[in-house]
Enzyme design. Sequence first.
Site, mmCIF file in Angstrom:
data_model
loop_
_atom_site.group_PDB
_atom_site.id
_atom_site.type_symbol
_atom_site.label_atom_id
_atom_site.label_comp_id
_atom_site.label_asym_id
_atom_site.label_seq_id
_atom_site.Cartn_x
_atom_site.Cartn_y
_atom_site.Cartn_z
ATOM 1 N NE ARG A 244 -3.947 -1.638 4.615
ATOM 2 C CZ ARG A 244 -4.641 -0.744 3.940
ATOM 3 N NH1 ARG A 244 -5.268 -1.069 2.850
ATOM 4 N NH2 ARG A 244 -4.671 0.489 4.344
ATOM 5 N NE ARG B 159 -9.223 7.572 4.395
ATOM 6 C CZ ARG B 159 -8.369 6.651 3.955
ATOM 7 N NH1 ARG B 159 -8.083 6.588 2.679
ATOM 8 N NH2 ARG B 159 -7.806 5.812 4.800
ATOM 9 C CE LYS C 243 -2.156 1.992 -1.104
ATOM 10 N NZ LYS C 243 -1.602 2.987 -0.159
ATOM 11 N NE ARG D 229 -4.586 5.386 7.613
ATOM 12 C CZ ARG D 229 -4.837 6.464 6.885
ATOM 13 N NH1 ARG D 229 -4.877 7.667 7.440
ATOM 14 N NH2 ARG D 229 -5.038 6.354 5.593
ATOM 15 N NE ARG E 115 -6.037 10.457 1.758
ATOM 16 C CZ ARG E 115 -5.597 9.201 1.768
ATOM 17 N NH1 ARG E 115 -5.180 8.635 0.641
ATOM 18 N NH2 ARG E 115 -5.528 8.529 2.886
HETATM 19 P P1 ADP Z 1 -3.006 6.311 -1.134
HETATM 20 O O1 ADP Z 1 -4.166 5.881 -2.010
HETATM 21 O O2 ADP Z 1 -1.773 5.529 -1.395
HETATM 22 O O3 ADP Z 1 -3.380 6.364 0.323
HETATM 23 P P2 ADP Z 1 -3.386 8.907 -2.448
HETATM 24 O O4 ADP Z 1 -3.255 8.584 -3.887
HETATM 25 O O5 ADP Z 1 -4.762 9.170 -1.937
HETATM 26 O O6 ADP Z 1 -2.637 7.803 -1.532
HETATM 27 O O7 ADP Z 1 -2.446 10.164 -2.150
HETATM 28 C C1 ADP Z 1 -2.392 10.754 -0.863
HETATM 29 C C2 ADP Z 1 -2.407 12.279 -1.013
HETATM 30 O O8 ADP Z 1 -1.182 12.695 -1.621
HETATM 31 C C3 ADP Z 1 -3.537 12.789 -1.873
HETATM 32 O O9 ADP Z 1 -3.983 14.010 -1.319
HETATM 33 C C4 ADP Z 1 -2.885 12.978 -3.251
HETATM 34 O O10 ADP Z 1 -3.492 14.047 -3.979
HETATM 35 C C5 ADP Z 1 -1.441 13.310 -2.897
HETATM 36 N N1 ADP Z 1 -0.459 12.693 -3.807
HETATM 37 C C6 ADP Z 1 -0.572 11.517 -4.470
HETATM 38 N N2 ADP Z 1 0.548 11.263 -5.192
HETATM 39 C C7 ADP Z 1 1.388 12.305 -4.953
HETATM 40 C C8 ADP Z 1 2.719 12.614 -5.398
HETATM 41 N N3 ADP Z 1 3.390 11.797 -6.207
HETATM 42 N N4 ADP Z 1 3.279 13.774 -4.941
HETATM 43 C C9 ADP Z 1 2.601 14.584 -4.102
HETATM 44 N N5 ADP Z 1 1.348 14.341 -3.648
HETATM 45 C C10 ADP Z 1 0.743 13.209 -4.067
HETATM 46 P P1 AMP Z 2 -7.044 2.708 3.131
HETATM 47 O O1 AMP Z 2 -8.195 3.431 2.500
HETATM 48 O O2 AMP Z 2 -6.402 1.716 2.209
HETATM 49 O O3 AMP Z 2 -6.060 3.644 3.779
HETATM 50 O O4 AMP Z 2 -7.687 1.825 4.315
HETATM 51 C C1 AMP Z 2 -8.379 2.415 5.395
HETATM 52 C C2 AMP Z 2 -8.562 1.394 6.509
HETATM 53 O O5 AMP Z 2 -9.386 0.306 6.059
HETATM 54 C C3 AMP Z 2 -7.283 0.727 7.024
HETATM 55 O O6 AMP Z 2 -6.610 1.522 7.979
HETATM 56 C C4 AMP Z 2 -7.835 -0.574 7.610
HETATM 57 O O7 AMP Z 2 -8.453 -0.368 8.868
HETATM 58 C C5 AMP Z 2 -8.945 -0.928 6.623
HETATM 59 N N1 AMP Z 2 -8.453 -1.779 5.513
HETATM 60 C C6 AMP Z 2 -8.422 -1.456 4.185
HETATM 61 N N2 AMP Z 2 -7.939 -2.480 3.457
HETATM 62 C C7 AMP Z 2 -7.645 -3.465 4.331
HETATM 63 C C8 AMP Z 2 -7.102 -4.774 4.206
HETATM 64 N N3 AMP Z 2 -6.745 -5.284 3.011
HETATM 65 N N4 AMP Z 2 -6.933 -5.513 5.328
HETATM 66 C C9 AMP Z 2 -7.293 -5.045 6.534
HETATM 67 N N5 AMP Z 2 -7.794 -3.811 6.737
HETATM 68 C C10 AMP Z 2 -7.984 -3.027 5.645
#
Ligand code: ADP
Ligand code: AMP
Length: 246
Positions: free
Chosen positions: A121, A193, A46, A204, A160
Amino acid sequence: MATGAASANLEDVPSLDLMSELLRRMKCSSKPDKRLILIGPPGSGKGTQSPIIKDEYCLCHLATGDMLRAAVAAKTPLGVKAKEAMDKGELVSDDLVVGIIDEALQKPSCQKGFILDGFPRTVVQAQKLDEMLEKKGAKVDKVLNFAVDDLILEERITGRWIHPASGRSYHTKFAPPKVPGVDDVTGEPLIQRKDDTAAVLKSRLEAFHKQTEPVIDYYSKKSIVANLHAEKPPKEVTAEVQKVLS
Ligand code: ADP
Ligand code: AMP
């Protein structure tokens, strides 16, 4: 007073920057408004796709995870309340996140619409969002469902690296920065992170399946969900997104 201060600041802005901002605004004025939600498990891509959609359609990108992490880092009252749940990979309370989204949606950058990344969420959050939008005579246009098998997420999450100030995501294997450990745009250091571990990922994912998947059903009933093959390489996912939004 305020106008004078603003024009004094504008005089200091380099002409090239002013011109490119003007061109951006002209391009944006012809784009349709869009209100989008990106739903998917952690690591589904995302945050990787959001900046591309944001630039294409001139939308604001609101990622509740990024906003909460900034609040935790700044030790604001909201951050103090959110930290424990975030460290454990559990969701923070609906009231906390609904409050931050309600405030953020008032920003001028959200005028042409928004990308909500990581929100709603829970079904309660989705209902509250609908209520917020209804008051403004608006509604969600499309929900992009980043569908992907859990099994590939551990490698994505543990590899990541992020640039905290912008939320830009990199990956040691799939999307490496030009210089290891350094943001391509600003040259600032990247971080991992605290919750991007295999152990916290388990909680998660549990939260995603139990509390967030019902949100996909909620929007499916409104016939606005588009399913993406989020396990494909990033460029192929971008192409799918563009097709869905065109
Ligand atoms: P989200 O925001 O859904 O948690 P990210 O966009 O941060 O996910 O992606 C998670 C990790 O996977 C990052 O390190 C990113 O560079 C990598 N990534 C994102 N999209 C892809 C994909 N289509 N294929 C492989 N790796 C990806
Ligand atoms: P994310 O960066 O989206 O992976 O979110 C990291 C953490 O933030 C999650 O594991 C939750 O603890 C909190 N969080 C983010 N967005 C929400 C949401 N919409 N509702 C509840 N918790 C959230």
